[in-house]
Design a protein around this motif. Structure first.
Motif, PDB file in Angstrom:
ATOM      1  N   VAL A  38      -5.960  -2.012 -14.810  1.00 58.84           N
ATOM      2  CA  VAL A  38      -5.780  -0.868 -15.710  1.00 58.84           C
ATOM      3  C   VAL A  38      -5.989   0.416 -14.905  1.00 58.84           C
ATOM      4  N   VAL A  39      -4.942   1.197 -14.793  1.00 62.40           N
ATOM      5  CA  VAL A  39      -4.963   2.437 -14.013  1.00 62.40           C
ATOM      6  C   VAL A  39      -4.740   3.622 -14.941  1.00 62.40           C
ATOM      7  N   VAL A  40      -5.618   4.597 -14.883  1.00 57.04           N
ATOM      8  CA  VAL A  40      -5.461   5.833 -15.645  1.00 57.04           C
ATOM      9  C   VAL A  40      -5.176   6.972 -14.673  1.00 57.04           C
ATOM     10  N   THR A  41      -4.172   7.780 -14.991  1.00 57.80           N
ATOM     11  CA  THR A  41      -3.819   8.930 -14.163  1.00 57.80           C
ATOM     12  C   THR A  41      -3.883  10.199 -15.017  1.00 57.80           C
ATOM     13  N   THR A  42      -3.801  11.328 -14.356  1.00 63.75           N
ATOM     14  CA  THR A  42      -3.745  12.599 -15.092  1.00 63.75           C
ATOM     15  C   THR A  42      -2.284  12.926 -15.400  1.00 63.75           C
ATOM     16  N   ILE A  43      -1.553  13.452 -14.448  1.00 63.04           N
ATOM     17  CA  ILE A  43      -0.174  13.854 -14.694  1.00 63.04           C
ATOM     18  C   ILE A  43       0.787  12.659 -14.603  1.00 63.04           C
ATOM     19  N   ALA A  44       1.918  12.793 -15.281  1.00 60.70           N
ATOM     20  CA  ALA A  44       2.896  11.700 -15.346  1.00 60.70           C
ATOM     21  C   ALA A  44       3.552  11.424 -13.996  1.00 60.70           C
ATOM     22  N   GLN A  45       3.625  12.440 -13.136  1.00 61.20           N
ATOM     23  CA  GLN A  45       4.213  12.220 -11.812  1.00 61.20           C
ATOM     24  C   GLN A  45       3.445  11.140 -11.045  1.00 61.20           C
ATOM     25  N   ILE A  46       2.124  11.175 -11.174  1.00 60.07           N
ATOM     26  CA  ILE A  46       1.298  10.165 -10.507  1.00 60.07           C
ATOM     27  C   ILE A  46       1.462   8.816 -11.200  1.00 60.07           C
ATOM     28  N   ALA A  47       1.495   8.835 -12.536  1.00 59.62           N
ATOM     29  CA  ALA A  47       1.673   7.590 -13.283  1.00 59.62           C
ATOM     30  C   ALA A  47       2.954   6.885 -12.869  1.00 59.62           C
ATOM     31  N   ASP A  48       4.028   7.655 -12.678  1.00 58.47           N
ATOM     32  CA  ASP A  48       5.305   7.078 -12.269  1.00 58.47           C
ATOM     33  C   ASP A  48       5.196   6.437 -10.893  1.00 58.47           C
ATOM     34  N   GLY A  49       4.459   7.087  -9.994  1.00 55.07           N
ATOM     35  CA  GLY A  49       4.247   6.512  -8.673  1.00 55.07           C
ATOM     36  C   GLY A  49       3.470   5.210  -8.733  1.00 55.07           C
ATOM     37  N   VAL A  50       2.436   5.154  -9.572  1.00 54.18           N
ATOM     38  CA  VAL A  50       1.635   3.930  -9.718  1.00 54.18           C
ATOM     39  C   VAL A  50       2.490   2.803 -10.285  1.00 54.18           C
ATOM     40  N   ILE A 145       5.955  15.392   1.496  1.00 52.20           N
ATOM     41  CA  ILE A 145       4.516  15.520   1.262  1.00 52.20           C
ATOM     42  C   ILE A 145       4.094  14.615   0.113  1.00 52.20           C
ATOM     43  N   TRP A 146       4.928  14.513  -0.909  1.00 54.46           N
ATOM     44  CA  TRP A 146       4.605  13.669  -2.048  1.00 54.46           C
ATOM     45  C   TRP A 146       4.489  12.199  -1.636  1.00 54.46           C
ATOM     46  N   GLN A 147       5.311  11.780  -0.701  1.00 54.62           N
ATOM     47  CA  GLN A 147       5.204  10.405  -0.209  1.00 54.62           C
ATOM     48  C   GLN A 147       3.860  10.181   0.478  1.00 54.62           C
ATOM     49  N   ASP A 148       3.388  11.170   1.212  1.00 55.82           N
ATOM     50  CA  ASP A 148       2.066  11.059   1.845  1.00 55.82           C
ATOM     51  C   ASP A 148       0.984  10.878   0.781  1.00 55.82           C
ATOM     52  N   ALA A 149       1.119  11.622  -0.323  1.00 53.56           N
ATOM     53  CA  ALA A 149       0.141  11.511  -1.400  1.00 53.56           C
ATOM     54  C   ALA A 149       0.239  10.152  -2.089  1.00 53.56           C
ATOM     55  N   LEU A 150       1.458   9.710  -2.369  1.00 55.11           N
ATOM     56  CA  LEU A 150       1.652   8.428  -3.045  1.00 55.11           C
ATOM     57  C   LEU A 150       1.150   7.254  -2.207  1.00 55.11           C
ATOM     58  N   HIS A 151       1.152   7.417  -0.895  1.00 54.33           N
ATOM     59  CA  HIS A 151       0.645   6.344  -0.027  1.00 54.33           C
ATOM     60  C   HIS A 151      -0.820   6.044  -0.340  1.00 54.33           C
ATOM     61  N   GLU A 152      -1.547   7.055  -0.830  1.00 54.69           N
ATOM     62  CA  GLU A 152      -2.946   6.833  -1.201  1.00 54.69           C
ATOM     63  C   GLU A 152      -3.045   5.850  -2.365  1.00 54.69           C
ATOM     64  N   GLU A 170       5.471  -3.435   0.037  1.00 55.08           N
ATOM     65  CA  GLU A 170       6.909  -3.634  -0.115  1.00 55.08           C
ATOM     66  C   GLU A 170       7.458  -2.751  -1.232  1.00 55.08           C
ATOM     67  N   ASN A 171       6.713  -2.655  -2.332  1.00 53.59           N
ATOM     68  CA  ASN A 171       7.138  -1.772  -3.436  1.00 53.59           C
ATOM     69  C   ASN A 171       7.186  -0.319  -2.990  1.00 53.59           C
ATOM     70  N   GLU A 172       6.200   0.078  -2.188  1.00 52.58           N
ATOM     71  CA  GLU A 172       6.198   1.440  -1.660  1.00 52.58           C
ATOM     72  C   GLU A 172       7.436   1.678  -0.801  1.00 52.58           C
TER      73      GLU A 172
END
Length: 312
Positions: A38-50, A145-152, A170-172
């Motif tokens: 169960v993952v909770v995010t703030t903004i939807a951009q992060i949720a989409d990445g997860v 830059i967003w890809q660098d963040a999503l790698h986290e 692989e999904n990344e």
């Protein structure tokens, strides 16, 4: 009398069921009862990445939906319950969610809580032009830059669930290939706008990373945060630029009131220069879930297409 009493009891039971259902809406449930992270995010951009990186292994909840301004957002009791139920939490950081920082610090004491933007190479981040001590948090508008963040996210999920580390990697890889195509599409599309017309005027400074990536000049009435005040002088300054440079279109944002931009349009009109709203852009929030604009890629393409159509 008995009939009325029976009717009253039935009504009370119905009310009780409604209350229970309403209380249960705060609960996070997984599809088909499967065991998921169960993952909770703030903004939807992060949720989409997860969702893209975690795939079927995760159940994702975004606290901030369409039209929500993260700069001003305060956690509700329902949000606190969701954060407590989460296995992991991902947020942007760089003071985007400025009114929630203490909550995240507290949550990090009991569960993995990641500020995905704060591991980025500082040399890639942009300062506030008015205050060099403030970092622009709107990193999702520069795809590299967003890809660098999503790698986290990949790192965090892999640490929490090491058995599926290869799956997350692989999904990344697949998702980043789609983002690279998106970047190429945006760069090609913006070439349709004459260089002298590549001026993006919005309500607040959310598009500086976007402007730097595609060689566009960006102007915002408010600063990096919508928490910043703007006055008549700020409006007049922007009006003067629009009139002097004959800029014919400005843009509204889905998460911000049109009031400020309308003041700029009226001010320009008073000086004999007509300015139109070029369209609505998604800045701090994405579109409705289930729509193209409710995904990061769809939101980004919408912004590019809207800007190009208005300025070319």
């Amino acid at each position: 009398m008995k009939h009325l009493r029976k009717l009253f009891l039935m009504m009370m039971m119905l009310v009780g069921m409604i209350v229970v259902a309403a209380c249960g809406s705060d609960e996070i449930t997984t599809d088909n009862g499967e065991e998921k992270i169960v993952v909770v995010t703030t903004i939807a951009q992060i949720a989409d990445g997860v969702k893209n990186i975690g795939g079927d292994q995760v159940e994702v909840v975004s606290l901030m939906g369409p039209g929500v301004d993260p700069h001003l957002y305060k956690a509700t009791q329902s949000d606190m319950k969701k954060l407590e139920q989460a296995d992991m939490i991902f947020y942007n950081g760089l003071h985007l969610e400025g009114k929630m920082l203490e909550i995240f610090e507290k949550m990090n004491e009991t569960k993995p809580t990641y500020a995905i933007a704060e591991g980025i190479d500082p040399s890639l981040l942009r300062d506030d032009m008015a205050d060099a001590t403030i970092i622009d948090p709107h990193i999702w508008f520069n795809i590299d830059i967003w890809q660098d963040a999503l790698h986290e996210i990949t790192v965090g999920l892999s640490e929490y669930d090491s058995e599926n580390k290869e799956l997350y990697e692989e999904n990344e890889k697949k998702y980043f290939a789609e983002l690279t195509e998106l970047k190429e599409y945006a760069a090609s599309k913006i070439q349709e706008v004459p260089e002298e017309s590549r001026v993006l005027v919005t309500a607040h400074d959310a598009f500086n990373y976007f402007g730097a990536a595609y060689n566009m000049e960006v102007m915002g009435l408010q600063g990096l945060s919508t928490d910043a005040e703007y006055g008549l002088g700020d409006v007049q300054e922007l009006v003067n630029v629009l009139v002097e440079r004959e800029i014919g279109a400005v843009f509204v944002e889905s998460s911000i009131s049109e009031k400020s931009i309308n003041a700029v349009i009226e001010g320009s009109k008073d000086k004999g220069h007509d300015v139109v709203i070029g369209g609505e852009l998604f800045s701090d929030a994405m579109g409705e879930e289930g729509t193209e604009e409710g995904t990061y890629i769809g939101m980004y393409r919408h912004n590019v297409d809207t800007i190009v159509e208005a300025l070319k």
